[in-house]
Design a protein around this motif. Structure first.
Motif, PDB file in Angstrom:
ATOM      1  N   ASP A  45      16.522   7.377 -11.306  1.00  0.00           N
ATOM      2  CA  ASP A  45      15.601   6.953 -12.364  1.00  0.00           C
ATOM      3  C   ASP A  45      15.755   5.482 -12.762  1.00  0.00           C
ATOM      4  O   ASP A  45      14.749   4.789 -12.947  1.00  0.00           O
ATOM      5  CB  ASP A  45      15.763   7.834 -13.610  1.00  0.00           C
ATOM      6  CG  ASP A  45      14.984   9.137 -13.481  1.00  0.00           C
ATOM      7  OD1 ASP A  45      14.296   9.304 -12.457  1.00  0.00           O
ATOM      8  OD2 ASP A  45      15.066   9.966 -14.389  1.00  0.00           O
ATOM      9  N   PRO A  46      16.987   4.952 -12.941  1.00  0.00           N
ATOM     10  CA  PRO A  46      17.101   3.550 -13.374  1.00  0.00           C
ATOM     11  C   PRO A  46      16.409   2.567 -12.436  1.00  0.00           C
ATOM     12  O   PRO A  46      15.952   1.509 -12.876  1.00  0.00           O
ATOM     13  CB  PRO A  46      18.614   3.311 -13.400  1.00  0.00           C
ATOM     14  CG  PRO A  46      19.202   4.666 -13.631  1.00  0.00           C
ATOM     15  CD  PRO A  46      18.316   5.594 -12.876  1.00  0.00           C
ATOM     16  N   VAL A  47      16.325   2.901 -11.148  1.00  0.00           N
ATOM     17  CA  VAL A  47      15.666   2.005 -10.194  1.00  0.00           C
ATOM     18  C   VAL A  47      14.157   2.173 -10.268  1.00  0.00           C
ATOM     19  O   VAL A  47      13.410   1.201 -10.442  1.00  0.00           O
ATOM     20  CB  VAL A  47      16.157   2.273  -8.755  1.00  0.00           C
ATOM     21  CG1 VAL A  47      15.403   1.381  -7.766  1.00  0.00           C
ATOM     22  CG2 VAL A  47      17.648   2.036  -8.651  1.00  0.00           C
ATOM     23  N   PHE A  48      13.687   3.413 -10.184  1.00  0.00           N
ATOM     24  CA  PHE A  48      12.259   3.636 -10.043  1.00  0.00           C
ATOM     25  C   PHE A  48      11.485   3.565 -11.349  1.00  0.00           C
ATOM     26  O   PHE A  48      10.258   3.520 -11.346  1.00  0.00           O
ATOM     27  CB  PHE A  48      12.016   4.975  -9.340  1.00  0.00           C
ATOM     28  CG  PHE A  48      12.422   4.960  -7.901  1.00  0.00           C
ATOM     29  CD1 PHE A  48      11.799   4.115  -7.000  1.00  0.00           C
ATOM     30  CD2 PHE A  48      13.449   5.764  -7.443  1.00  0.00           C
ATOM     31  CE1 PHE A  48      12.177   4.086  -5.667  1.00  0.00           C
ATOM     32  CE2 PHE A  48      13.837   5.743  -6.124  1.00  0.00           C
ATOM     33  CZ  PHE A  48      13.195   4.898  -5.231  1.00  0.00           C
ATOM     34  N   THR A  49      12.168   3.568 -12.460  1.00  0.00           N
ATOM     35  CA  THR A  49      11.472   3.384 -13.740  1.00  0.00           C
ATOM     36  C   THR A  49      11.576   1.948 -14.242  1.00  0.00           C
ATOM     37  O   THR A  49      11.118   1.635 -15.334  1.00  0.00           O
ATOM     38  CB  THR A  49      12.068   4.334 -14.813  1.00  0.00           C
ATOM     39  OG1 THR A  49      13.463   4.067 -14.962  1.00  0.00           O
ATOM     40  CG2 THR A  49      11.863   5.788 -14.424  1.00  0.00           C
ATOM     41  N   SER A  50      12.170   1.068 -13.458  1.00  0.00           N
ATOM     42  CA  SER A  50      12.366  -0.317 -13.886  1.00  0.00           C
ATOM     43  C   SER A  50      11.132  -1.163 -13.593  1.00  0.00           C
ATOM     44  O   SER A  50      10.276  -0.804 -12.788  1.00  0.00           O
ATOM     45  CB  SER A  50      13.573  -0.930 -13.169  1.00  0.00           C
ATOM     46  OG  SER A  50      13.283  -1.123 -11.797  1.00  0.00           O
ATOM     47  N   ALA A  82       3.499   2.083  -6.599  1.00  0.00           N
ATOM     48  CA  ALA A  82       3.236   3.366  -7.241  1.00  0.00           C
ATOM     49  C   ALA A  82       4.407   4.296  -6.959  1.00  0.00           C
ATOM     50  O   ALA A  82       4.803   4.481  -5.816  1.00  0.00           O
ATOM     51  CB  ALA A  82       1.936   3.962  -6.706  1.00  0.00           C
ATOM     52  N   VAL A  83       4.944   4.881  -7.996  1.00  0.00           N
ATOM     53  CA  VAL A  83       6.117   5.733  -7.856  1.00  0.00           C
ATOM     54  C   VAL A  83       5.815   7.091  -8.464  1.00  0.00           C
ATOM     55  O   VAL A  83       5.264   7.190  -9.551  1.00  0.00           O
ATOM     56  CB  VAL A  83       7.341   5.107  -8.555  1.00  0.00           C
ATOM     57  CG1 VAL A  83       8.533   6.049  -8.492  1.00  0.00           C
ATOM     58  CG2 VAL A  83       7.691   3.782  -7.912  1.00  0.00           C
ATOM     59  N   ASP A 141       0.814  -1.226   0.000  1.00  0.00           N
ATOM     60  CA  ASP A 141       0.000   0.000   0.000  1.00  0.00           C
ATOM     61  C   ASP A 141       0.845   1.272   0.000  1.00  0.00           C
ATOM     62  O   ASP A 141       0.294   2.362  -0.127  1.00  0.00           O
ATOM     63  CB  ASP A 141      -0.927   0.005   1.225  1.00  0.00           C
ATOM     64  CG  ASP A 141      -1.947  -1.130   1.190  1.00  0.00           C
ATOM     65  OD1 ASP A 141      -2.343  -1.507   0.079  1.00  0.00           O
ATOM     66  OD2 ASP A 141      -2.310  -1.635   2.265  1.00  0.00           O
ATOM     67  N   ASP A 142       2.127   1.125   0.151  1.00  0.00           N
ATOM     68  CA  ASP A 142       2.985   2.303   0.226  1.00  0.00           C
ATOM     69  C   ASP A 142       3.204   2.932  -1.152  1.00  0.00           C
ATOM     70  O   ASP A 142       3.296   2.237  -2.160  1.00  0.00           O
ATOM     71  CB  ASP A 142       4.357   1.933   0.805  1.00  0.00           C
ATOM     72  CG  ASP A 142       4.295   1.668   2.293  1.00  0.00           C
ATOM     73  OD1 ASP A 142       3.407   2.233   2.955  1.00  0.00           O
ATOM     74  OD2 ASP A 142       5.135   0.892   2.795  1.00  0.00           O
ATOM     75  N   VAL A 143       3.296   4.252  -1.145  1.00  0.00           N
ATOM     76  CA  VAL A 143       3.653   5.004  -2.344  1.00  0.00           C
ATOM     77  C   VAL A 143       5.087   5.486  -2.187  1.00  0.00           C
ATOM     78  O   VAL A 143       5.486   5.954  -1.119  1.00  0.00           O
ATOM     79  CB  VAL A 143       2.708   6.201  -2.545  1.00  0.00           C
ATOM     80  CG1 VAL A 143       3.201   7.093  -3.670  1.00  0.00           C
ATOM     81  CG2 VAL A 143       1.295   5.718  -2.836  1.00  0.00           C
ATOM     82  N   LEU A 144       5.869   5.360  -3.248  1.00  0.00           N
ATOM     83  CA  LEU A 144       7.250   5.813  -3.225  1.00  0.00           C
ATOM     84  C   LEU A 144       7.366   7.125  -3.979  1.00  0.00           C
ATOM     85  O   LEU A 144       6.967   7.220  -5.139  1.00  0.00           O
ATOM     86  CB  LEU A 144       8.171   4.767  -3.859  1.00  0.00           C
ATOM     87  CG  LEU A 144       8.150   3.376  -3.211  1.00  0.00           C
ATOM     88  CD1 LEU A 144       9.088   2.438  -3.954  1.00  0.00           C
ATOM     89  CD2 LEU A 144       8.524   3.448  -1.744  1.00  0.00           C
ATOM     90  N   VAL A 145       7.891   8.127  -3.309  1.00  0.00           N
ATOM     91  CA  VAL A 145       8.121   9.435  -3.915  1.00  0.00           C
ATOM     92  C   VAL A 145       9.632   9.671  -3.906  1.00  0.00           C
ATOM     93  O   VAL A 145      10.289   9.449  -2.886  1.00  0.00           O
ATOM     94  CB  VAL A 145       7.412  10.549  -3.134  1.00  0.00           C
ATOM     95  CG1 VAL A 145       7.654  11.907  -3.790  1.00  0.00           C
ATOM     96  CG2 VAL A 145       5.917  10.259  -3.020  1.00  0.00           C
TER      97      VAL A 145
END
Length: 517
Positions: A439-444, A450-451, A425-429
């Motif tokens: 970006d390479p981590v959070f767009t993978s 949800a990012v 349920d957590d959202v990552l900002v």
């Protein structure tokens, strides 16, 4: 100094060269799987995806890089795929590393290993060029110098084109050294061939033409009968030029077949755009940048003691040896290397890897100066001490640049922490730093939560969202929200430092945040 400029190498130096290659390869293979399961270098995907795309269209469709290394990697990929298909049905399938079956990573690993091998094998033409010019001992020392150039060790860990370009360029240097000493048509042909292959790997490999031109000028000036020498040299240069063009086109055939795209200047699809992209500065700024790089960058990239010997050797040869036969050979090497350092300093973007064109001739110059010093010392113990002191710093720097790849990147550490602590349920900002480092981590595909980037949310969302805020801003505890840089009122729940590691400092904060007072 012994002048063994023949074509054969003694058994002793063959063994020495083999050991140098082994050490050079080990330095370049340590940590070769760095960053996995992510690819943090922004240029590696361009190479690997272009090479894989050749399955569907032999024209990569863009000429910001020439295509030879794409094709070489494609052949490796296809060979690997066939071998993997055979292994898939064998009994050893389950005993193979998991990465063998991971199409998201294995091709990066193949290309990195290929680049590392070419980087290590570059010591062979460096050895042969120095041996041809100055003898076996100088050849061995020059090969050792090249093996321990710190930035070359570092850059050999990536699936990029600079190290392979340097490999072909070093072979062009070797055959140009043969032109300087002997000047046969065969030498001209091979020198042109390897300049073409080098420039078909990266365009600035075409600077190797200067190897051939300067060696040819020497042949003319040293000839007793000038007119026949000029005629013969012009014919040889013509042959060399034709083979250079043929090799370039063979490696990048669509430079001819798709010349409209190749000649474009309005975007990265065209080759001529690349020359505009690096920019150009005026002559005063060029010399200023040359001096700045000589003081601040080259000593670190090339090895402090190597650079000191290179600079001191230039003035020594210029004042003491320039009229001697051997001194003229050394000046040939110095003129080329100094020109390359100065030429690249004229770019608006003076990135370290642009200077790699100078590395083979730099190694020859430093190898010669070390050899010259050793010949003036009669004590074996003192010679050993000198070698130890000269090579200690570059070797330590090369080991440091190699071993840093063994340690997990801070972004991989962050990913592993998030896997352990984040609920569904957590959202990552997150907010990136220096080219959106996260970006390479959070767009993978690996990040299923949800990012959002911080610039896409408002302050109220930051105060009400459940999850985590991740920053890579070197510990400043600031986040940009609604166009404003705001200091965070709380302490992070996790701080990942980059001491001795690649990647940025990363701070992780729990959301929702407390009210901003």
């Amino acid at each position: 100094m012994g002048w063994n400029t023949g074509g054969s190498t003694s058994k002793k130096y063959k063994l020495y060269l083999f050991l140098v290659i082994a050490v050079a390869l080990a330095l370049r293979l340590i940590g070769i799987g760095h960053g996995f399961p992510f690819i943090f270098n922004p240029d590696e995907p361009a190479l690997v995806r272009s090479a894989l795309g050749l399955r569907f269209d032999l024209n990569p469709g863009h000429f910001d890089w020439p295509h030879l290394f794409f094709y070489l990697n494609y052949f490796l990929y296809m060979g690997f795929a066939k071998m993997r298909g055979l292994l898939e049905l064998s009994s050893i399938r389950n005993s193979l590393p998991a990465i063998v079956w991971d199409d998201n990573l294995v091709f990066y690993l193949i290309s990195r290993i290929f680049a590392a091998f070419l980087g290590a094998l570059t010591v062979i033409p460096v050895f042969m060029a120095a041996r041809k010019m100055f003898g076996e001992k100088c050849g061995f020392i020059s090969a050792l110098v090249f093996a321990f150039i710190p930035f070359h060790v570092l850059h050999s860990h990536y699936a990029l084109i600079d190290v392979p370009m340097t490999f072909f360029l070093a072979w062009a240097l070797y055959f140009s050294a043969r032109i300087y000493v002997d000047g046969t048509f065969k030498d001209y042909g091979f020198a042109g061939l390897f300049v073409g292959l080098s420039s078909s790997t990266k365009y600035n490999g075409a600077l190797g033409i200067l190897f051939i031109v300067l060696a040819s000028i020497h042949r003319i000036l040293s000839a007793k009968e000038k007119v026949p020498a000029i005629k013969r040299t012009l014919v040889a240069l013509g042959l060399s030029g034709l083979l250079c063009i043929a090799a370039f086109v063979a490696g990048t055939p669509f430079s001819v077949l798709d010349y409209d795209t190749f000649l474009r200047t309005d975007g990265p699809q065209g080759a001529l755009w690349q020359f505009r992209n690096v920019g150009k500065v005026g002559i005063p700024d060029q010399f200023r940048q040359f001096l700045q790089m000589s003081v601040k960058v080259h000593p670190s990239n090339l090895g402090v003691t190597f650079w000191m010997l290179y600079v001191a050797g230039f003035f020594y040869v210029l004042t003491r040896m320039r009229r001697e036969v051997e001194g003229k050979k050394v000046m040939y090497v110095y003129v080329l290397s100094v020109f390359f350092f100065l030429y690249v300093s004229g770019f608006e973007k003076t990135r370290s890897h642009y200077f790699m064109v100078a590395y083979p001739v730099f190694a020859l110059a430093v190898g010669y100066i070390i050899d010259l010093i050793l010949t003036k010392v009669s004590s074996k113990r003192l010679r050993a001490i000198i070698l130890f002191l000269v090579f200690l710093s570059p070797l330590a720097a090369s080991l440091d640049r190699s071993l840093i790849f063994v340690k997990k990147d801070t972004r991989v550490q962050m990913y592993e922490w998030l896997k352990r602590n984040v609920s569904t349920d957590d959202v990552l900002v997150y907010e990136g730093y220096e080219g959106e480092a996260l970006d390479p981590v959070f767009t993978s595909e690996l990040m299923k939560n949800a990012v959002k980037k911080s610039k896409s949310i408002n302050l109220q969302e930051l105060l009400s969202t459940t999850g985590y805020l991740i920053l890579s801003n070197n510990g400043d505890n600031f986040v940009t929200v609604e166009g404003k840089r705001i200091e965070l009122p709380v302490e992070p729940v996790e701080v990942i430092l980059n001491d001795g590691r690649r990647g940025p400092v990363i701070e992780i904060f729990r959301l929702p945040l407390a009210s901003y007072d």
